[in-house]
Design a protein around this motif. Sequence first.
Motif, PDB file in Angstrom:
ATOM      1  N   ASP A   1       0.815  -1.230   0.000  1.00 42.19           N
ATOM      2  CA  ASP A   1       0.000   0.000   0.000  1.00 42.19           C
ATOM      3  C   ASP A   1       0.844   1.273   0.000  1.00 42.19           C
ATOM      4  N   VAL A   2       2.105   1.158  -0.358  1.00 39.95           N
ATOM      5  CA  VAL A   2       2.959   2.352  -0.461  1.00 39.95           C
ATOM      6  C   VAL A   2       2.922   2.825  -1.917  1.00 39.95           C
ATOM      7  N   PRO A   3       2.530   4.084  -2.155  1.00 35.97           N
ATOM      8  CA  PRO A   3       2.432   4.559  -3.549  1.00 35.97           C
ATOM      9  C   PRO A   3       3.799   4.614  -4.244  1.00 35.97           C
ATOM     10  N   ASP A   4       3.818   4.402  -5.565  1.00 36.61           N
ATOM     11  CA  ASP A   4       5.110   4.402  -6.281  1.00 36.61           C
ATOM     12  C   ASP A   4       5.479   5.797  -6.793  1.00 36.61           C
ATOM     13  N   THR A   5       4.605   6.783  -6.559  1.00 42.31           N
ATOM     14  CA  THR A   5       4.776   8.105  -7.170  1.00 42.31           C
ATOM     15  C   THR A   5       6.149   8.739  -6.930  1.00 42.31           C
ATOM     16  N   LYS A   6       6.702   8.582  -5.742  1.00 43.25           N
ATOM     17  CA  LYS A   6       7.966   9.270  -5.439  1.00 43.25           C
ATOM     18  C   LYS A   6       9.200   8.475  -5.864  1.00 43.25           C
ATOM     19  N   PHE A   7       8.980   7.267  -6.412  1.00 42.31           N
ATOM     20  CA  PHE A   7      10.125   6.421  -6.792  1.00 42.31           C
ATOM     21  C   PHE A   7      10.642   6.802  -8.180  1.00 42.31           C
ATOM     22  N   ASP A   8      11.932   6.589  -8.409  1.00 39.63           N
ATOM     23  CA  ASP A   8      12.523   6.885  -9.710  1.00 39.63           C
ATOM     24  C   ASP A   8      12.126   5.803 -10.724  1.00 39.63           C
ATOM     25  N   ALA A   9      12.587   5.976 -11.960  1.00 37.31           N
ATOM     26  CA  ALA A   9      12.176   5.076 -13.050  1.00 37.31           C
ATOM     27  C   ALA A   9      12.529   3.619 -12.749  1.00 37.31           C
ATOM     28  N   CYS A  10      13.715   3.386 -12.186  1.00 42.82           N
ATOM     29  CA  CYS A  10      14.104   1.997 -11.886  1.00 42.82           C
ATOM     30  C   CYS A  10      13.246   1.423 -10.754  1.00 42.82           C
ATOM     31  N   GLY A  11      12.922   2.273  -9.775  1.00 39.92           N
ATOM     32  CA  GLY A  11      12.085   1.831  -8.663  1.00 39.92           C
ATOM     33  C   GLY A  11      10.688   1.454  -9.158  1.00 39.92           C
ATOM     34  N   LYS A  12      10.149   2.277 -10.054  1.00 41.36           N
ATOM     35  CA  LYS A  12       8.820   1.983 -10.605  1.00 41.36           C
ATOM     36  C   LYS A  12       8.869   0.679 -11.396  1.00 41.36           C
ATOM     37  N   LYS A  13       9.958   0.503 -12.149  1.00 43.06           N
ATOM     38  CA  LYS A  13      10.118  -0.746 -12.909  1.00 43.06           C
ATOM     39  C   LYS A  13      10.205  -1.935 -11.938  1.00 43.06           C
ATOM     40  N   GLY A  14      10.957  -1.739 -10.861  1.00 45.72           N
ATOM     41  CA  GLY A  14      11.095  -2.798  -9.858  1.00 45.72           C
ATOM     42  C   GLY A  14       9.752  -3.239  -9.316  1.00 45.72           C
ATOM     43  N   MET A  15       8.904  -2.266  -9.011  1.00 46.36           N
ATOM     44  CA  MET A  15       7.580  -2.597  -8.463  1.00 46.36           C
ATOM     45  C   MET A  15       6.730  -3.319  -9.499  1.00 46.36           C
ATOM     46  N   ALA A  16       6.753  -2.815 -10.738  1.00 45.14           N
ATOM     47  CA  ALA A  16       5.936  -3.419 -11.800  1.00 45.14           C
ATOM     48  C   ALA A  16       6.427  -4.835 -12.111  1.00 45.14           C
ATOM     49  N   ASP A  17       7.744  -5.008 -12.182  1.00 46.25           N
ATOM     50  CA  ASP A  17       8.322  -6.328 -12.475  1.00 46.25           C
ATOM     51  C   ASP A  17       7.938  -7.353 -11.403  1.00 46.25           C
ATOM     52  N   LEU A  18       7.978  -6.894 -10.163  1.00 50.84           N
ATOM     53  CA  LEU A  18       7.676  -7.786  -9.049  1.00 50.84           C
ATOM     54  C   LEU A  18       6.228  -8.284  -9.137  1.00 50.84           C
ATOM     55  N   LYS A  19       5.322  -7.348  -9.417  1.00 51.40           N
ATOM     56  CA  LYS A  19       3.903  -7.698  -9.551  1.00 51.40           C
ATOM     57  C   LYS A  19       3.708  -8.682 -10.694  1.00 51.40           C
ATOM     58  N   GLU A  20       4.365  -8.372 -11.818  1.00 48.50           N
ATOM     59  CA  GLU A  20       4.214  -9.218 -13.010  1.00 48.50           C
ATOM     60  C   GLU A  20       4.717 -10.633 -12.733  1.00 48.50           C
ATOM     61  N   ALA A  21       5.898 -10.717 -12.126  1.00 45.98           N
ATOM     62  CA  ALA A  21       6.478 -12.040 -11.838  1.00 45.98           C
ATOM     63  C   ALA A  21       5.580 -12.812 -10.881  1.00 45.98           C
ATOM     64  N   ASP A  22       5.029 -12.114  -9.895  1.00 48.09           N
ATOM     65  CA  ASP A  22       4.156 -12.760  -8.920  1.00 48.09           C
ATOM     66  C   ASP A  22       2.913 -13.321  -9.619  1.00 48.09           C
TER      67      ASP A  22
END
Length: 414
Positions: A341-362
Motif C-alpha cells: 500500500d505504499v504509492p510508487d509516485t515518489k520512486f525513480d524510473a528503476c524503482g517503478k520498474k522494480g515494483m511493476a516487475d515484481l507484480k508481473e512475476a508474482d
Amino acid sequence: MKRLLSVCAVISGVLCGSSAISHAADKVEVLHWWTAGSEAEALNVLRQHLKTEGIGWQDMPVAGGGGDAAMTVLRARVTSGNPPTAAQMLGFDITDWAKAGQLASLDSVAGPEHWDAVIPRAIQRFSKYDGHWIGAPIDVHTTNWLWINKAALDAVGGKPPANWDQLIAVLDAMKAKGIIPLAQGGEDWQEATLFEAIVLGLGTDFYKKAFIELDPATLKGAKMAEAFTRLVKLRSYVDANFSGREWNLATAMVIQGKAGMQEMGDWAKGEFLRAGKTPWEDFVCIRFPGTQGAATFNADQFVMFKGGDKAGQIAMAKAVEDVEVQQDFNIIKGSVPARTDVPDTKFDACGKKGMADLKEADRNGTLFGSMAHGYAVPAAIKNAIYDVVTGVFNGDIDPEDGPSELADAVDLAK
Ligand code: GAL
C-alpha cells in the motif's frame, strides 16, 4: 503478579514478558550489515523516525554484504543470552531461528496493524511461523538486474542487451574500447548472485528445479553445464583486481565509468542515487538478459528474540512497518517497499520498474526466492552452492566438473 502475567499474555502474546509493560522503550539496539553509504543512509530513515518518538538508536553494524558475518556475530550474542533488540535477517535464517523457538512473536503489532493484508504472501512465508508473525519486512530487493553506465553503453551503440548473445556482443565492444566490461566483486555471495541470474536466464523452470526443488538431475544436467560455461565466459570480462572487492566498490567502478556494467541486486541503485546519478541519463537498469518477466527476490526483515527488551521490540516493529518509513527507506535503498500500500509516485524510473516487475512475476508464477540471499534454500545448502560457484569462478574447479560437484555438495548439505 499471576494476574498481570495472564493479562500480559492476552494483550501481546509472546512479546509480553518480564518488563513488558513496566517501561517505555528508551533505545533500540539494531544489528545489521548495512555499511555501504546508501545502506547507512536508508537505515537513518528508521533511526530518525524512532528519534521523533523519543527512542534512541544503538548501532551494531557488522560489515559484509549478504550478511554471513552478521549472522555469526548474532549467533554469539544470542547464545550468550544478550540478543540485540532487533536483527536484520533473510529468508531461511528466519525460519530456522523460529523453528529453534528463539524468535519473539510480533502478533501484538501485526494483528492490529493488519500486516496480513498488506505484506505479499511470498514474503509472509518467511515472516510468519506456525501462524505467528516473527519477522517485520522492510524492503523487497530483486537480484536479477544489470546496471550499465550510460556513456559506456552509448560508446558501443546504446542498445541495452536483451539476450545472452547481445550481452556478449556489448561486453566485447566495451573491451575493444578499453573499458573494463564487467565490474565484479570477489566474494562468494557476489559470485553466487551473478550465477543465479545466469541460471534464471536459462529458464524459469530450470531455476525452480535447480534452486528451489534441488532436483539432482537438474543440478548435474547439461543445462547446468551451460550455466557454468556462461559463468566462466563472464569471468573473462572481469579485471584482474577483483579478488576480495566489495560489491559497492564494483558499483563505484560503473558509476565512474571505469567499468561498463555490474550484475547485482537493486541495492546497487542506492549507490548510483547517492552519487547523484539519474536512471536512464547516467545509468541504465535492465533485467539480466533473458530474465525479463521473472524475478529472484530477497526481502530484508527485522526479527526480535525472546528475552529481549519488549518495549523496544514493539517500537521497532511498528516503525519498520510505518508506511512513510517504508517509502523513504526504499527510495534511498534501491529496493521496493515490503508493503503493497505504499504509492510508487515518489520512486525513480528503476524503482517503478522494480515494483511493476515484481507484480508481473508474482502474477505469472515466476517470482522465486534468491538462492544467493537465503530465500531459496537453508544456509547449509546455500553455502555448499557458494563453494562450488566460487570454485569454478576462481578456477579451482573445472567448469565441466561444476554440475557433478554441485549435485554432490547439495546432496551432502541436505
Ligand atoms: C543483501 C541485503 C541487501 C544488501 C546486500 C549488500 O543480503 O539483503 O539489503 O544491502 O546484502 O549489503
